[in-house]
Design a protein around this motif. Structure first.
Motif, short mmCIF file in Angstrom:
data_model
loop_
_atom_site.label_atom_id
_atom_site.label_comp_id
_atom_site.label_asym_id
_atom_site.label_seq_id
_atom_site.Cartn_x
_atom_site.Cartn_y
_atom_site.Cartn_z
N SER A 92 36.49 -21.20 -23.56
CA SER A 92 35.73 -19.96 -23.63
C SER A 92 34.57 -19.96 -22.64
O SER A 92 34.28 -18.95 -21.98
CB SER A 92 35.22 -19.74 -25.05
N ARG A 93 33.91 -21.10 -22.50
CA ARG A 93 32.75 -21.19 -21.61
C ARG A 93 33.18 -21.15 -20.14
O ARG A 93 32.50 -20.55 -19.30
CB ARG A 93 31.94 -22.43 -21.94
N PRO A 138 40.53 -30.09 -30.88
CA PRO A 138 40.87 -28.69 -30.61
C PRO A 138 39.69 -27.74 -30.63
O PRO A 138 39.62 -26.81 -29.81
CB PRO A 138 41.88 -28.34 -31.71
N ARG A 139 38.75 -27.94 -31.55
CA ARG A 139 37.62 -27.01 -31.61
C ARG A 139 36.77 -27.09 -30.34
O ARG A 139 36.40 -26.07 -29.75
CB ARG A 139 36.76 -27.31 -32.84
N THR A 140 36.49 -28.32 -29.91
CA THR A 140 35.73 -28.50 -28.67
C THR A 140 36.49 -27.94 -27.48
O THR A 140 35.91 -27.32 -26.58
CB THR A 140 35.43 -30.00 -28.45
N ALA A 172 22.40 -27.47 -25.44
CA ALA A 172 22.93 -28.83 -25.29
C ALA A 172 24.45 -28.82 -25.32
O ALA A 172 25.11 -29.56 -24.56
CB ALA A 172 22.38 -29.73 -26.39
N ASP A 173 25.05 -27.99 -26.19
CA ASP A 173 26.51 -27.90 -26.28
C ASP A 173 27.09 -27.34 -24.98
O ASP A 173 28.12 -27.83 -24.48
CB ASP A 173 26.91 -27.02 -27.45
N PRO A 218 44.04 -32.67 -21.80
CA PRO A 218 43.80 -33.96 -22.46
C PRO A 218 43.08 -33.86 -23.81
O PRO A 218 43.15 -34.80 -24.61
CB PRO A 218 42.92 -34.70 -21.43
N ILE A 219 42.38 -32.76 -24.07
CA ILE A 219 41.60 -32.65 -25.31
C ILE A 219 42.11 -31.56 -26.23
O ILE A 219 41.57 -31.37 -27.32
CB ILE A 219 40.11 -32.40 -24.99
#
Length: 416
Positions: A171-172, A163-165, A125-126, A157-158
């Motif tokens: 990485s993905r 930052p973690r997301t 889901a992530d 923008p994020i």
């Protein structure tokens, strides 16, 4: 240039029926398979070494559509021309077929190919959230056309707000583009690469450690007392689940998805499968054994009907009488907040850890292992073969005695 020794004729090609492979010369073959299926194949030696063959498609036969002998010879000559230039015809064909493949198309197929290796329940889901929502601007772009600025448009923008997301998304994207390059769908440097690339272009994001609201451990006995009072009045399993989580110091998800087969009543032990453990904290690939105190055993016996299916959930959802569905995601949190608003389920683990450090003489590593945390560096972990189960059992029984004795006499303190 010497003329190729053509061995077949158009008439012969149309009338051949026997199963077999018929050479026209210079690598071109007519293949007749079971059921009369006819096709053209080209056998050749790859520039990188090793013999292989390339299919040209169905062959024309009596009453059947397909490539004529002339068509097949033309395709064979095109393949030989590529070979003379050192190009593998099969690779060239694949590149042509996928030249217009978009990031979205490839990302979806890539996720499907790796999902079997995920351990966490929410991992797929992530990934889907990042690849479909965060990467929406990239999805219609051709893989070969994606550049660093395109990746920056997604991340900028994020980058400072979540930052973690943002780091996980970067990485993905990098993994998807690396896989595309490995399949020959891209060339050049990966535009999502961190070192020497995005690291120099994005601002340094502050690393903030998230602290879960926790009750002072002095308040935990009062919380347990209130949970028991609520349960005696409403007889709901969620209050017992909340108390069980407090007594075992586990994560909510580990208890919500606990199945009957994981409990060993004789040994007073609960074994959580490795795939349900939080891998960044817990040693990878290892189940976690939770010693159960007397009150935890009593709770399990109270919520588990006699003859419960081994695969059934121990703490069932409100409307799941057959225990085929677990407690809702926020059910335990709501039960806790109803008696102590300034708390989270994860904060119960902090209360236990503070109590173990302040009120007991158990070594730090025993308390950390009780929380399923990794202990020491990689070398220490490699040599730490035991799980200190005996010492952890003594610690959890001491925690039970503290909660039990105080819960019988201490009222919940007034909250600010």
């Amino acid at each position: 240039m010497a003329r190729l020794a053509f061995k077949l004729s158009a008439r012969k090609v149309e009338t051949l029926k026997e199963k077999g492979r018929y050479s026209d010369g210079a690598g071109l073959y007519l293949r007749i398979a079971d059921g009369g299926r006819r096709s053209w194949v080209f056998r050749y030696l790859r520039p990188s070494g090793g013999q292989t063959e390339l299919g040209f498609g169905p062959a024309k036969g009596a009453g059947k559509d397909g490539l004529t002998l002339a068509d097949a010879r033309l395709r064979a000559e095109e393949a030989r021309a590529l070979l003379r230039r050192g190009i593998d015809p099969a690779t060239e064909r694949k590149a042509a077929e996928t030249a217009g493949q978009t990031f979205g198309e490839f990302a979806d197929s890539y996720l499907e190919s790796i999902r079997a290796g995920f351990k966490g329940k929410n991992a797929v889901a992530d990934w889907k959230r990042d690849l479909e929502v965060r990467c929406k601007p990239l999805r219609p772009k051709a893989l070969a056309d994606i550049a660093t600025n395109d990746v920056l448009a997604v991340l900028s923008p994020i980058w400072l707000t979540i930052p973690r997301t943002a780091r996980e998304t970067r990485s993905r994207i990098e993994r998807v583009l690396s896989a595309a390059r490995a399949k020959g769908l891209r060339s050049g440097e990966n535009p999502a690469l961190w070192r020497g690339n995005l690291k120099e272009l994005l601002p340094k994001a502050p690393k903030s450690k998230r602290h879960h609201k926790a009750a002072p451990y002095e308040d935990v006995p009062g919380i347990v007392r209130e949970l028991r009072t609520k349960h005696s009045g409403a007889d709901t399993a969620v209050n017992l689940a909340a108390e069980y989580i407090i007594l075992t110091a586990v994560r909510t998800g580990e208890a919500r998805f606990m199945r009957a087969r994981e409990i060993n009543f004789d040994d007073k032990l609960w074994t959580i499968p490795a795939e349900r453990m939080k891998t960044e904290d817990h040693p990878e690939g290892r189940p976690h054994e939770v010693p159960l105190c007397a009150r935890a055993i009593a709770i399990l016996r109270a919520v588990m009907p006699k003859g419960l299916d081994p695969d059934a959930y121990v703490f069932a959802g409100q409307w799941s009488k057959d225990h085929t569905k677990p407690l809702g995601h926020n059910a335990v949190l709501h039960a806790l907040k109803s008696v102590y608003p300034a708390i989270t389920t994860h904060g119960c683990r902090s209360s236990f850890r503070d109590w173990a450090g302040d009120e007991t003489h158990f070594p730090r590593e025993v308390a950390e292992m009780a929380l399923a945390h990794k202990v020491g560096d990689e070398v220490e972990q490699a040599y730490r073969r035991g799980t200190a189960l005996k010492k952890r059992r003594e610690l959890m029984e001491a925690w039970d005695r503290y909660v039990e004795s105080e819960a019988n006499v201490i009222q919940l303190r007034a909250q600010q």
